[in-house]
Design a protein around this motif. Sequence first.
Motif, mmCIF file in Angstrom:
data_model
loop_
_atom_site.group_PDB
_atom_site.id
_atom_site.type_symbol
_atom_site.label_atom_id
_atom_site.label_comp_id
_atom_site.label_asym_id
_atom_site.label_seq_id
_atom_site.Cartn_x
_atom_site.Cartn_y
_atom_site.Cartn_z
ATOM 1 N N VAL A 175 14.928 27.856 31.751
ATOM 2 C CA VAL A 175 13.566 27.688 30.834
ATOM 3 C C VAL A 175 13.089 26.330 31.196
ATOM 4 C CG1 VAL A 175 12.140 27.307 28.877
ATOM 5 C CG2 VAL A 175 14.048 29.055 28.927
ATOM 6 N N PRO A 176 11.625 26.141 31.966
ATOM 7 C CA PRO A 176 11.211 24.686 32.120
ATOM 8 C C PRO A 176 11.080 23.869 30.977
ATOM 9 C CG PRO A 176 9.897 26.240 33.213
ATOM 10 C CD PRO A 176 10.977 27.177 32.308
ATOM 11 N N ALA A 177 10.964 22.761 31.003
ATOM 12 C CA ALA A 177 11.126 21.809 29.932
ATOM 13 C C ALA A 177 9.869 21.690 29.410
ATOM 14 C CB ALA A 177 11.686 20.474 30.276
ATOM 15 N N GLU A 178 8.756 21.800 30.264
ATOM 16 C CA GLU A 178 7.441 21.658 30.167
ATOM 17 C C GLU A 178 7.118 22.907 29.221
ATOM 18 O OE1 GLU A 178 7.593 22.824 34.419
ATOM 19 O OE2 GLU A 178 8.411 21.557 33.103
ATOM 20 N N THR A 179 7.769 23.898 29.395
ATOM 21 C CA THR A 179 7.410 25.305 28.490
ATOM 22 C C THR A 179 7.794 25.057 27.082
ATOM 23 O OG1 THR A 179 8.023 26.664 30.366
ATOM 24 C CG2 THR A 179 8.050 27.646 28.312
ATOM 25 N N VAL A 180 8.730 24.335 26.537
ATOM 26 C CA VAL A 180 9.255 24.041 25.329
ATOM 27 C C VAL A 180 8.750 22.889 24.625
ATOM 28 C CG1 VAL A 180 10.895 25.951 25.672
ATOM 29 C CG2 VAL A 180 11.603 23.427 25.907
ATOM 30 N N ALA A 181 8.729 21.777 25.412
ATOM 31 C CA ALA A 181 8.576 20.815 24.743
ATOM 32 C C ALA A 181 7.431 20.547 23.791
ATOM 33 C CB ALA A 181 8.089 19.487 25.876
ATOM 34 N N GLY A 182 7.721 19.915 22.473
ATOM 35 C CA GLY A 182 6.732 19.967 21.563
ATOM 36 C C GLY A 182 6.487 21.166 20.798
ATOM 37 N N ARG A 183 7.253 22.134 21.174
ATOM 38 C CA ARG A 183 7.054 23.554 20.795
ATOM 39 C C ARG A 183 8.036 24.082 19.659
ATOM 40 N NH1 ARG A 183 4.413 23.636 25.922
ATOM 41 N NH2 ARG A 183 2.346 24.451 25.826
ATOM 42 N N VAL A 184 7.799 24.935 18.831
ATOM 43 C CA VAL A 184 8.863 25.749 18.153
ATOM 44 C C VAL A 184 9.341 26.828 19.178
ATOM 45 C CG1 VAL A 184 9.441 27.071 16.161
ATOM 46 C CG2 VAL A 184 7.919 25.209 15.799
ATOM 47 N N VAL A 185 10.397 26.892 19.549
ATOM 48 C CA VAL A 185 11.335 27.714 19.883
ATOM 49 C C VAL A 185 11.952 28.573 19.400
ATOM 50 C CG1 VAL A 185 12.825 27.881 22.301
ATOM 51 C CG2 VAL A 185 11.461 25.797 22.072
ATOM 52 N N VAL A 186 11.733 29.925 19.702
ATOM 53 C CA VAL A 186 12.384 31.048 19.162
ATOM 54 C C VAL A 186 13.244 31.815 20.161
ATOM 55 C CG1 VAL A 186 12.170 33.323 18.041
ATOM 56 C CG2 VAL A 186 10.462 31.381 17.737
ATOM 57 N N MET A 187 14.529 31.606 19.872
ATOM 58 C CA MET A 187 15.547 32.107 20.665
ATOM 59 C C MET A 187 16.410 33.231 19.951
ATOM 60 S SD MET A 187 18.847 29.341 20.704
ATOM 61 C CE MET A 187 20.061 30.594 20.717
ATOM 62 N N LEU A 188 16.985 34.428 20.628
ATOM 63 C CA LEU A 188 17.823 35.391 20.224
ATOM 64 C C LEU A 188 19.476 34.999 20.066
ATOM 65 C CD1 LEU A 188 16.427 38.579 21.849
ATOM 66 C CD2 LEU A 188 15.851 37.535 19.664
ATOM 67 N N GLY A 189 19.787 34.987 18.912
ATOM 68 C CA GLY A 189 21.361 34.590 18.570
ATOM 69 C C GLY A 189 22.284 35.452 19.237
ATOM 70 N N GLU A 190 23.407 34.941 19.758
ATOM 71 C CA GLU A 190 24.620 35.821 20.266
ATOM 72 C C GLU A 190 25.808 35.070 20.057
ATOM 73 O OE1 GLU A 190 25.581 37.436 24.885
ATOM 74 O OE2 GLU A 190 23.588 36.324 24.415
ATOM 75 N N PRO A 191 26.792 35.621 19.296
ATOM 76 C CA PRO A 191 27.811 34.957 18.832
ATOM 77 C C PRO A 191 28.786 34.268 20.018
ATOM 78 C CG PRO A 191 27.656 37.177 17.666
ATOM 79 C CD PRO A 191 26.552 37.076 18.722
ATOM 80 N N GLY A 192 28.994 33.216 20.096
ATOM 81 C CA GLY A 192 30.076 32.433 21.021
ATOM 82 C C GLY A 192 28.979 31.901 21.979
ATOM 83 N N VAL A 193 27.801 32.137 22.170
ATOM 84 C CA VAL A 193 26.892 31.495 23.054
ATOM 85 C C VAL A 193 25.750 30.804 22.398
ATOM 86 C CG1 VAL A 193 25.249 32.349 25.080
ATOM 87 C CG2 VAL A 193 27.230 33.754 24.603
ATOM 88 N N SER A 194 25.273 31.158 21.388
ATOM 89 C CA SER A 194 24.232 30.651 20.599
ATOM 90 C C SER A 194 24.383 28.977 20.799
ATOM 91 C CB SER A 194 24.114 30.852 19.110
ATOM 92 O OG SER A 194 23.302 32.242 19.162
ATOM 93 N N PRO A 195 25.333 28.438 20.375
ATOM 94 C CA PRO A 195 25.525 26.815 20.335
ATOM 95 C C PRO A 195 25.097 26.031 21.547
ATOM 96 C CG PRO A 195 27.252 27.658 19.170
ATOM 97 C CD PRO A 195 26.776 28.996 19.790
ATOM 98 N N ALA A 196 25.613 26.729 22.737
ATOM 99 C CA ALA A 196 25.408 26.069 24.048
ATOM 100 C C ALA A 196 23.849 26.251 24.438
ATOM 101 C CB ALA A 196 26.372 26.515 25.055
ATOM 102 N N ARG A 197 23.468 27.515 24.228
ATOM 103 C CA ARG A 197 22.130 27.836 24.356
ATOM 104 C C ARG A 197 20.917 27.132 23.580
ATOM 105 N NH1 ARG A 197 21.248 33.862 23.541
ATOM 106 N NH2 ARG A 197 22.463 33.887 25.530
ATOM 107 N N ARG A 198 21.455 26.839 22.233
ATOM 108 C CA ARG A 198 20.353 25.824 21.418
ATOM 109 C C ARG A 198 20.519 24.440 22.013
ATOM 110 N NH1 ARG A 198 21.852 28.514 17.308
ATOM 111 N NH2 ARG A 198 23.880 27.395 16.819
ATOM 112 N N ALA A 199 21.738 23.808 22.249
ATOM 113 C CA ALA A 199 21.873 22.446 22.799
ATOM 114 C C ALA A 199 21.151 22.353 23.812
ATOM 115 C CB ALA A 199 23.330 22.317 23.035
#
Length: 500
Positions: free
Chosen positions: A151-175
């Motif tokens: 995901v390009p930084a300009e796509t999410v910078a300053g916005r609320v980002v909605v992501m799908l959770g996935e056990p064991g993967v979500s923390p790294a994805r969120r970070a």
Amino acid sequence: MSLRAHLVIALAGCLALAACAPVPDLAAPLPAAADERAAIAERLRADIAVLSSDAFGGRKPGTQGGARTTHFITERMQASGLVSGTNDPGSAWLAPVELVSTKALASRVIVRTRNGESDLPEIGAAAFTPTRRALIDGTDVVFVGRLAETVPAETVAGRVVVMLGEPGVSPARRANLFGKNPAAVVTVVENESAITSVRRVYGRERIALAGTDDDNLAAFVTREAIAGAFAPGEWQGLLDAAESDDFAPRPLPATIAIDARSERREFTSHNVIGMIPGTLPRSGAVLLLAHWDHLGECGEEGAQDRICNGAVDNASGVAVMLELARRLAQSGPHDRDIYVLATSAEEQGLLGARAFVADPPLPLGDIVAAFNFDTVALAPAGSAVGFVGEGRTALDPLVREAVAAQGRELGQRDFAEQFVRRQDGWALLEEGVPALFLSSAFSSEIVLGPYLEADYHRASDDGERIELGGAIDDLLLHEALVRRFASTALYPSAAGTGSP
């Protein structure tokens, strides 16, 4: 003349008197007669009993029990003949560790779509901030599905980002997403049970080094709660789109308002730093370290005993380090300085060790070897040696030589490797300091597993099941190694390089 200068002169005099005496083989295993081991065990048991007593309240940083702990360690270092190692006359023995504590208080999540406004219920949503209050409203929303790295930084910078959770993967994805400066990251989790788990993890007190804590605003909502905010079938269409190979982040016709509040306080804890002065102070130094902190009260609500005394983790490691320092002070003088460091806030992310690295009392490159002591009193005498971090420094051959000289063998490498980033030595390894963590307790799952399953971070870690046989073996192994690394004859090293 400084105290250090007096000590060096005195030690030099001792060396002159002993000049004609035979030079001992410092690399050889030290004698360990039964009466000597019994005396060591008695001293270790006494220190562990004090440090893990209810009077110390679980040794949590920022509490009276934490202050009592640093006072006790300071007294023990002084009684063993150490001097302050802070190299700061204004803060002898105690090096400040500035910390920030946050604990979630309340939150609210509102989703506004063409379908109307949905104030999500507590059982379906929760939000957390490390600041006292975080409030956003009217901010654009982008749905990224299970994407993060691409995901390009300009796509999410300053916005609320909605992501799908996935056990064991979500923390790294969120970070990863937080690294692109969104206004907030909303993770969609499976159900209300997942929200309960999130509250249990994110709702507890979190401690960070002052100045390093982030301002990330994280929210969690259930699939049912967010689906109800959209028109029938609209959310399912987003889920289906996220599963396609050509999915790309897309803006949502919605806004999400998030209001999260936390209790926040700033406080000072301390590392304790002592030193055994060497006779050749510009020849480098050896470092011993062990974390003194534990969790305070962490037992179940309503339990008769809620104090997590941390007898094994890590009163035992501190006791072994203090006993080793006492023996090294008695067996000196040594060529190199030997620093003895009791760190704070290891349980919160190696924070005391990181504070030491950020503001060390000596150049980090002058440390020729560092030895960490953590959770040591579990294995019986004669156990194998767990080598946590094997293969990361040039010191491995000398470690293997010392282990073999003691008639022992190394434990399971793959098992020990699991813990390399979970101990204070990692903060030093990251900075290129040759840090070693050798412990019979980490030799195999057979030794460590029962403790992790039954007593680790629980009120039951109260000293009843302390086993000192392997700890004493480890102490004697470290004594041989430290005496070797503290000798410029047995371990030549260019000052300031930390390498032979």
